[in-house]
Write a protein that holds these residues in place. Structure first.
Motif: not given
Length: 78
Positions: A28-45
């Motif tokens: 879901g979108e919740e899982g995707l957003l959770g992944s994104l929140e944990s990577t703020l400020g990181c590289s695209a890779k």
């Protein structure tokens, strides 16, 4: 789409959010957003690899039934 320094653009197919685990739950979108929140400020890779890893962890041994396409773009500082 104008991107400012530090902005992140994530393009994905429905196979990302529709990934299911053995209980039949969707990433879901919740899982995707959770992944994104944990990577703020990181590289695209790093963001890409984290999302893919989180999907794999979520689905476990459930067979993949849809394609997963994911592209991540991070605009660097000028």
């Amino acid at each position: 789409i104008p991107l400012s320094p530090g902005d992140v653009l994530v393009a994905y197919t429905d196979g990302v959010t529709d990934a299911q685990n053995v209980q039949g739950l969707f990433f879901g979108e919740e899982g995707l957003l959770g992944s994104l929140e944990s990577t703020l400020g990181c590289s695209a890779k790093h963001i890409h690899d984290t999302i893919q890893g989180d999907i794999q962890e979520f689905v476990g041994s459930t067979p993949q039934f849809d394609d997963i396409t994911l592209a991540v773009l991070v605009r660097g500082s000028e």
